[in-house]
Design a protein around this motif. Structure first.
Motif, PDB file in Angstrom:
ATOM      1  N   ILE A  24       1.122   8.362 -18.489  1.00 52.11           N
ATOM      2  CA  ILE A  24       1.254   9.808 -18.594  1.00 52.11           C
ATOM      3  C   ILE A  24       0.925  10.441 -17.245  1.00 52.11           C
ATOM      4  O   ILE A  24      -0.178  10.283 -16.737  1.00 52.11           O
ATOM      5  N   LYS A  25       1.875  11.148 -16.675  1.00 50.51           N
ATOM      6  CA  LYS A  25       1.693  11.701 -15.332  1.00 50.51           C
ATOM      7  C   LYS A  25       0.497  12.642 -15.270  1.00 50.51           C
ATOM      8  O   LYS A  25      -0.299  12.594 -14.328  1.00 50.51           O
ATOM      9  N   ASN A  26       0.362  13.520 -16.264  1.00 51.68           N
ATOM     10  CA  ASN A  26      -0.730  14.493 -16.268  1.00 51.68           C
ATOM     11  C   ASN A  26      -1.479  14.423 -17.594  1.00 51.68           C
ATOM     12  O   ASN A  26      -1.129  15.108 -18.563  1.00 51.68           O
ATOM     13  N   PRO A  27      -2.515  13.618 -17.646  1.00 52.04           N
ATOM     14  CA  PRO A  27      -3.277  13.469 -18.895  1.00 52.04           C
ATOM     15  C   PRO A  27      -3.852  14.772 -19.424  1.00 52.04           C
ATOM     16  O   PRO A  27      -4.024  14.916 -20.642  1.00 52.04           O
ATOM     17  N   ILE A  28      -4.152  15.735 -18.564  1.00 53.07           N
ATOM     18  CA  ILE A  28      -4.703  17.010 -19.043  1.00 53.07           C
ATOM     19  C   ILE A  28      -3.691  17.723 -19.926  1.00 53.07           C
ATOM     20  O   ILE A  28      -4.065  18.394 -20.900  1.00 53.07           O
ATOM     21  N   LYS A  29      -2.408  17.581 -19.626  1.00 56.34           N
ATOM     22  CA  LYS A  29      -1.373  18.185 -20.470  1.00 56.34           C
ATOM     23  C   LYS A  29      -1.356  17.542 -21.850  1.00 56.34           C
ATOM     24  O   LYS A  29      -1.171  18.224 -22.865  1.00 56.34           O
ATOM     25  N   ALA A  61      -3.928  24.465 -14.835  1.00 59.28           N
ATOM     26  CA  ALA A  61      -3.245  24.601 -13.542  1.00 59.28           C
ATOM     27  C   ALA A  61      -4.052  23.962 -12.422  1.00 59.28           C
ATOM     28  O   ALA A  61      -3.501  23.271 -11.546  1.00 59.28           O
ATOM     29  N   ALA A  62      -5.356  24.182 -12.427  1.00 60.42           N
ATOM     30  CA  ALA A  62      -6.213  23.624 -11.378  1.00 60.42           C
ATOM     31  C   ALA A  62      -6.282  22.103 -11.466  1.00 60.42           C
ATOM     32  O   ALA A  62      -6.185  21.394 -10.451  1.00 60.42           O
ATOM     33  N   ILE A  63      -6.438  21.590 -12.673  1.00 54.97           N
ATOM     34  CA  ILE A  63      -6.586  20.142 -12.841  1.00 54.97           C
ATOM     35  C   ILE A  63      -5.298  19.409 -12.517  1.00 54.97           C
ATOM     36  O   ILE A  63      -5.322  18.306 -11.942  1.00 54.97           O
TER      37      ILE A  63
END
Length: 324
Positions: free
Chosen positions: A116-121, A68-70
């Motif tokens: 990829i919009k959110n690589p952490i996902k 969530a933070a990232i």
């Protein structure tokens, strides 16, 4: 050196929930940013910190908190991750990310993704939904399609500020062949470490890499043990800095090993690795660390590091080296 620490709470049945974040380290001395820019950075750090802490406060897992933070920082053009990624030598944005679960030692990472919009996902999906630890480039994006993750056009990541920095870096390199570019620019990697109510720790890191990085270059952010590491037996670490050195020194794993095998505190371990080892090789950067007892540290040998911490007794965000 900057570090803060919270006391252990052994008498509590529930772990002292804690989240620590960073938004990159480097040449961040006072005066680099206008007062308005400082306010904007601190506001976004606070937003990310609160997003992660809300998860923990509601009984959520450390993994959910760091994600969530990232995501907040990946979606902001202020940081070199996701939306605000820096440019490669070819004028492209290539993103890396990783995540690790301290309870299971499971980990996931991706390198060189461009859509990829959110690589952490995606890093978390690799950890949870594949038998592998890391996917790279087209293979990572193929896996992202299978997972139903959000894609964007490459131009989504371009910001005017990063493009100007890219052009300036090209010009500087052209006129000064001896320039050590990594020393002149901020390492905008973002990351988070967290401790949840069940005593589990987790770590995650996401980045656009280094300005003017060459074709296919991969830094420490997606390398488990270098830019990211988490183990309930020791601590969770996310790093930011000159990636080649963090890889050579396995910075994140070294800190946790000192805690687990040497009995060091997280602050002492982080200080040793950053000041005695990294500094000794002429490199700079920083780390954030949290242990299962709630102790935490933010340590860096650069002029500054975007950072924040929140638990039951401490809530702060900072940029420069004298703000703690």
């Amino acid at each position: 050196m900057v570090f803060v620490s919270a006391p252990a709470f052994a008498e509590h049945h529930e772990a002292p929930i804690t989240i620590v974040i960073h938004g990159g380290a480097g040449a961040l001395g006072p005066g680099r940013y206008t007062p308005e820019q400082e306010i904007a950075y601190k506001a976004k750090l606070t937003e990310a910190l609160n997003a992660g802490y809300d998860v923990l406060e509601n009984g959520g897992a450390a993994l959910d908190a760091i994600e969530a933070a990232i995501i907040i920082m990946e979606d902001s053009p202020l940081f070199n991750a996701g939306k605000g990624a820096v440019f490669t030598r070819e004028g492209k944005n290539e993103l890396d990310s990783s995540v690790m679960d301290g309870a299971t030692l499971n980990a996931g990472a991706v390198a060189g993704v461009t859509r990829i919009k959110n690589p952490i996902k995606l890093a978390r999906a690799v950890m949870e939904n594949s038998e592998h630890v890391m996917f790279a480039r087209e293979g990572a994006e193929e896996f992202a399609k299978e997972q139903g993750l959000e894609f964007v056009k490459p131009r989504y990541f371009k910001t005017d500020a990063r493009w100007r920095s890219y052009k300036a870096a090209l010009e500087k390199e052209k006129h000064d062949k001896d320039s050590a570019l990594p020393h002149d620019f901020k390492y905008g990697t973002v990351g988070a470490v967290a401790l949840d109510i069940n005593g589990n720790v987790a770590a995650g890191t996401s980045t656009g890499g280094m300005t003017l990085k060459r074709y296919g270059r991969v830094g420490d952010a997606p390398i488990i043990g270098a830019g990211t590491f988490a183990d309930n037996k020791s601590c969770a670490v996310s790093a930011t800095g000159w990636g080649e050195y963090f890889i050579r020194l396995t910075i994140a794993r070294d800190i946790c090993a000192q805690v687990e095998y040497g009995g060091a505190t997280v602050a002492d371990a982080a200080n040793d690795v950053i000041y005695n080892r990294l500094d000794g090789m002429g490199a700079d950067g920083g780390v954030i660390v949290v242990a299962p007892d709630g102790t935490f540290a933010t340590v860096f040998n650069s002029a500054g590091m975007f950072r924040g911490v929140k638990n039951a007794t401490v809530e702060s965000v900072a940029i420069y080296g004298d703000e703690d």
